[in-house]
Design a protein around this motif. Structure first.
Motif, PDB file in Angstrom:
ATOM      1  N   THR A 234       0.803  -1.352   0.168  1.00 39.20           N
ATOM      2  CA  THR A 234      -0.026   0.068   0.070  1.00 39.20           C
ATOM      3  C   THR A 234       1.031   1.302  -0.023  1.00 39.20           C
ATOM      4  OG1 THR A 234      -0.007  -0.225   2.277  1.00 39.20           O
ATOM      5  CG2 THR A 234      -1.870  -1.079   1.148  1.00 39.20           C
ATOM      6  N   ALA A 235       2.110   1.297   0.234  1.00 38.78           N
ATOM      7  CA  ALA A 235       3.157   2.205   0.269  1.00 38.78           C
ATOM      8  C   ALA A 235       2.506   3.268   1.403  1.00 38.78           C
ATOM      9  CB  ALA A 235       3.292   2.936  -0.754  1.00 38.78           C
ATOM     10  N   ALA A 236       1.974   3.031   2.453  1.00 40.42           N
ATOM     11  CA  ALA A 236       1.627   3.472   3.436  1.00 40.42           C
ATOM     12  C   ALA A 236       2.835   3.747   4.527  1.00 40.42           C
ATOM     13  CB  ALA A 236       0.479   2.960   4.109  1.00 40.42           C
ATOM     14  N   ARG A 237       2.537   4.639   5.397  1.00 43.57           N
ATOM     15  CA  ARG A 237       3.353   4.966   6.808  1.00 43.57           C
ATOM     16  C   ARG A 237       3.007   3.702   7.596  1.00 43.57           C
ATOM     17  NH1 ARG A 237       1.653   9.828   4.754  1.00 43.57           N
ATOM     18  NH2 ARG A 237       3.340  11.283   4.281  1.00 43.57           N
ATOM     19  N   PRO A 272      -6.797   2.543  -2.565  1.00 44.50           N
ATOM     20  CA  PRO A 272      -7.299   1.470  -3.144  1.00 44.50           C
ATOM     21  C   PRO A 272      -6.393   0.206  -2.827  1.00 44.50           C
ATOM     22  CG  PRO A 272      -5.656   2.834  -4.742  1.00 44.50           C
ATOM     23  CD  PRO A 272      -5.776   3.435  -3.378  1.00 44.50           C
ATOM     24  N   LEU A 273      -7.009  -1.041  -2.651  1.00 48.85           N
ATOM     25  CA  LEU A 273      -6.361  -2.267  -2.209  1.00 48.85           C
ATOM     26  C   LEU A 273      -6.331  -3.167  -3.317  1.00 48.85           C
ATOM     27  CD1 LEU A 273      -8.230  -2.380   1.371  1.00 48.85           C
ATOM     28  CD2 LEU A 273      -5.885  -1.706   0.814  1.00 48.85           C
ATOM     29  N   SER A 274      -5.161  -3.660  -3.624  1.00 51.98           N
ATOM     30  CA  SER A 274      -4.771  -4.550  -4.777  1.00 51.98           C
ATOM     31  C   SER A 274      -5.360  -5.896  -4.066  1.00 51.98           C
ATOM     32  CB  SER A 274      -3.211  -4.591  -4.876  1.00 51.98           C
ATOM     33  OG  SER A 274      -2.770  -5.159  -3.606  1.00 51.98           O
ATOM     34  N   SER A 275      -5.612  -6.870  -5.277  1.00 47.56           N
ATOM     35  CA  SER A 275      -6.051  -8.143  -4.682  1.00 47.56           C
ATOM     36  C   SER A 275      -5.258  -8.818  -3.660  1.00 47.56           C
ATOM     37  CB  SER A 275      -6.025  -8.992  -6.006  1.00 47.56           C
ATOM     38  OG  SER A 275      -6.839  -8.517  -7.022  1.00 47.56           O
ATOM     39  N   ARG A 276      -3.805  -8.623  -3.774  1.00 48.71           N
ATOM     40  CA  ARG A 276      -3.015  -9.320  -2.644  1.00 48.71           C
ATOM     41  C   ARG A 276      -3.386  -8.605  -1.413  1.00 48.71           C
ATOM     42  NH1 ARG A 276      -1.089 -13.355  -0.037  1.00 48.71           N
ATOM     43  NH2 ARG A 276       0.603 -12.598   1.383  1.00 48.71           N
ATOM     44  N   TRP A 376       1.944  -2.342  -8.984  1.00 47.99           N
ATOM     45  CA  TRP A 376       3.027  -2.659  -8.043  1.00 47.99           C
ATOM     46  C   TRP A 376       2.934  -4.037  -7.460  1.00 47.99           C
ATOM     47  CZ3 TRP A 376       7.424  -1.577  -6.135  1.00 47.99           C
ATOM     48  CH2 TRP A 376       7.922  -1.764  -4.677  1.00 47.99           C
ATOM     49  N   ALA A 377       1.807  -4.215  -6.931  1.00 48.87           N
ATOM     50  CA  ALA A 377       1.499  -5.641  -6.337  1.00 48.87           C
ATOM     51  C   ALA A 377       2.029  -6.742  -7.449  1.00 48.87           C
ATOM     52  CB  ALA A 377       0.060  -5.970  -6.027  1.00 48.87           C
ATOM     53  N   ALA A 378       1.737  -6.686  -8.739  1.00 49.52           N
ATOM     54  CA  ALA A 378       2.044  -7.616  -9.858  1.00 49.52           C
ATOM     55  C   ALA A 378       3.643  -7.600  -9.957  1.00 49.52           C
ATOM     56  CB  ALA A 378       1.419  -7.169 -10.844  1.00 49.52           C
ATOM     57  N   TYR A 379       4.274  -6.309  -9.765  1.00 53.99           N
ATOM     58  CA  TYR A 379       5.874  -6.434  -9.769  1.00 53.99           C
ATOM     59  C   TYR A 379       6.394  -7.036  -8.480  1.00 53.99           C
ATOM     60  CZ  TYR A 379      10.348  -4.095 -10.069  1.00 53.99           C
ATOM     61  OH  TYR A 379      12.090  -4.304 -10.043  1.00 53.99           O
ATOM     62  N   CYS A 380       5.649  -6.730  -7.476  1.00 57.50           N
ATOM     63  CA  CYS A 380       6.279  -7.430  -6.294  1.00 57.50           C
ATOM     64  C   CYS A 380       5.937  -9.156  -6.220  1.00 57.50           C
ATOM     65  CB  CYS A 380       5.441  -7.016  -4.954  1.00 57.50           C
ATOM     66  SG  CYS A 380       5.951  -5.082  -4.473  1.00 57.50           S
ATOM     67  N   GLU A 381       5.138  -9.641  -7.122  1.00 63.18           N
ATOM     68  CA  GLU A 381       5.206 -11.090  -7.084  1.00 63.18           C
ATOM     69  C   GLU A 381       6.130 -11.645  -8.139  1.00 63.18           C
ATOM     70  OE1 GLU A 381       2.992 -13.199  -6.040  1.00 63.18           O
ATOM     71  OE2 GLU A 381       1.665 -11.773  -4.916  1.00 63.18           O
ATOM     72  N   ARG A 382       6.877 -10.856  -8.775  1.00 60.05           N
ATOM     73  CA  ARG A 382       8.040 -11.263  -9.621  1.00 60.05           C
ATOM     74  C   ARG A 382       9.104 -11.922  -8.851  1.00 60.05           C
ATOM     75  NH1 ARG A 382      11.175  -7.956 -12.804  1.00 60.05           N
ATOM     76  NH2 ARG A 382      11.846  -7.192 -10.873  1.00 60.05           N
TER      77      ARG A 382
END
Length: 396
Positions: A234-237, A272-276, A376-382
């Protein structure tokens, strides 16, 4: 070595000056008047402090008064100025507490209030016991110099808060003269400009390594590991994530709404929340025990703010911090994708543009940010071995 005074000597001494040791003196005038004086050096200058008439202050009491004054001197206090407290002058610490309480209604949240207390309590500790009307430029510099370059942002805040406390004291008639913590026209001649100081940055993991890290992270079963992955996605603090409550989550719209009082900018922020990210919440939901999504060990309290950092330590990650993953996200978005800068900055909950631009910016670009966060979530699945690159949205 001269012998100490005796009660008889005090009563019969002829005009002159007589030492009792420890810089305590009996002064006998030509008229026969007898008084006690303590001599000491304060900031390079000789000082004398009267301890009363020998007619009303016995030798034993004079010695105790002198000993008490010497203890104050050893503690960094001027005993002459300290005595003014008998007239109702509060210490800096007392004044700081009063000011913090008076201003607390205007603070964004409890965290801001706690920061006021912690910064003044930690960095301005040498000032707390001093009468608020005795604090001078040397006192302020003694607090600021050790942190001015090493902790630039913190030092600037400490200076501003000291200035506010001393201004409040003056407004109440407890101080006279200029504020020794004032920057413009005063401390700016004695300290380097804040803009020229190096500001600390949170160590960040290169974005190329994040996917491999997350793969390793998922091997851990601790709830703190899920919290860290959610924070990254989420790139949150970290504070926003740890304080998250179930009432802020809308599974239907796949949105997390962080209330204004928990945001650094003091504005409500929709994430906005990704599927993951949704999958992580669903997994945590099975263990739901209260209002907090990430409850701590203490009932009705969130997870410790050190929990995610401890995950990094256990994984022996030494060159990255939890907050640094926001920089990893920012670098990825800027170097790999075509998403507009404004979309990325909004995803990081940064305030964009001046006040006029902010007034006209009515939309938070939620759906554009949803595409960004899914990318971003898809990239993090790589996995590190793949060559897939997330393209994202092209600039128009």
């Amino acid at each position: 070595m001269a012998s100490k005074l005796t009660a008889r000597k005090v009563d019969t001494a002829k005009p002159g000056k007589y030492s009792d040791g420890g810089n305590l003196y009996l002064i006998v005038s030509e008229t026969g008047a007898r008084k006690w004086v303590l001599r000491f050096t304060w900031r390079g200058r000789a000082k004398e402090m009267g301890l009363g008439s020998a007619a009303s202050v016995p030798l034993a009491d004079a010695r105790e008064k002198a000993a008490s004054a010497r203890r104050k001197i050893a503690g960094g206090l001027n005993p002459i100025e300290e005595r003014k407290r008998d007239g109702g002058v509060p210490t800096f610490g007392e004044m700081a507490d009063d000011v913090r309480e008076a201003l607390s209604a205007g603070f964004r949240n409890e965290k801001h209030k706690a920061q006021w207390k912690s910064t003044l309590g930690t960095y301005a500790a040498p000032l707390r016991a001093k009468p608020v009307d005795t604090i001078n430029t040397d006192d302020v510099l003694a607090v600021l110099k050790p942190i001015w370059t090493a902790k630039a942002e913190t030092a600037s805040r400490v200076r501003g808060r000291i200035e506010k406390v001393l201004d409040a004291a003056k407004a109440k008639g407890l101080r006279d003269g200029e504020n020794p913590a004032r920057w413009r026209g005063h401390l700016d001649h004695l300290l380097p400009r804040p803009s020229k100081l190096a500001r600390g940055h949170h160590a960040a993991m290169p974005y190329e390594e994040v996917a491999t890290f997350i793969a390793d992270l998922r091997q851990r079963e601790a709830k703190a590991a899920l919290a860290l992955e959610f924070c990254i996605l989420t790139a949150a603090r970290s504070g926003e994530v740890l304080g998250m409550q179930w009432s802020e989550i809308n599974f239907d719209t796949k949105t997390w709404t962080v209330p204004a009082d928990r945001m650094k900018a003091g504005r409500e922020h929709r994430v906005p929340l990704s599927s993951r990210a949704i999958a992580i919440l669903r997994q945590i939901e099975k263990l739901k025990t209260g209002e907090f999504v990430l409850p701590g060990l203490v009932r009705n309290k969130p997870m410790s703010n050190m929990a995610m950092e401890m995950v990094l330590r256990r994984m022996k990650v030494e060159d990255a911090t939890v907050h640094g993953f926001r920089s990893s996200f920012r670098d990825w978005a800027g170097n790999v994708t075509g998403f507009a800068r404004e979309v990325v900055e909004t995803a990081l909950a940064h305030v964009i543009g001046d006040k006029a631009e902010q007034a006209y910016r009515r939309s938070d670009a939620l759906e554009k940010r949803r595409k960004l966060m899914e990318a971003w979530a898809a990239y993090c699945e790589r996995r590190a071995a793949t060559n897939v690159v997330s393209i994202g949205e092209r600039r128009g």
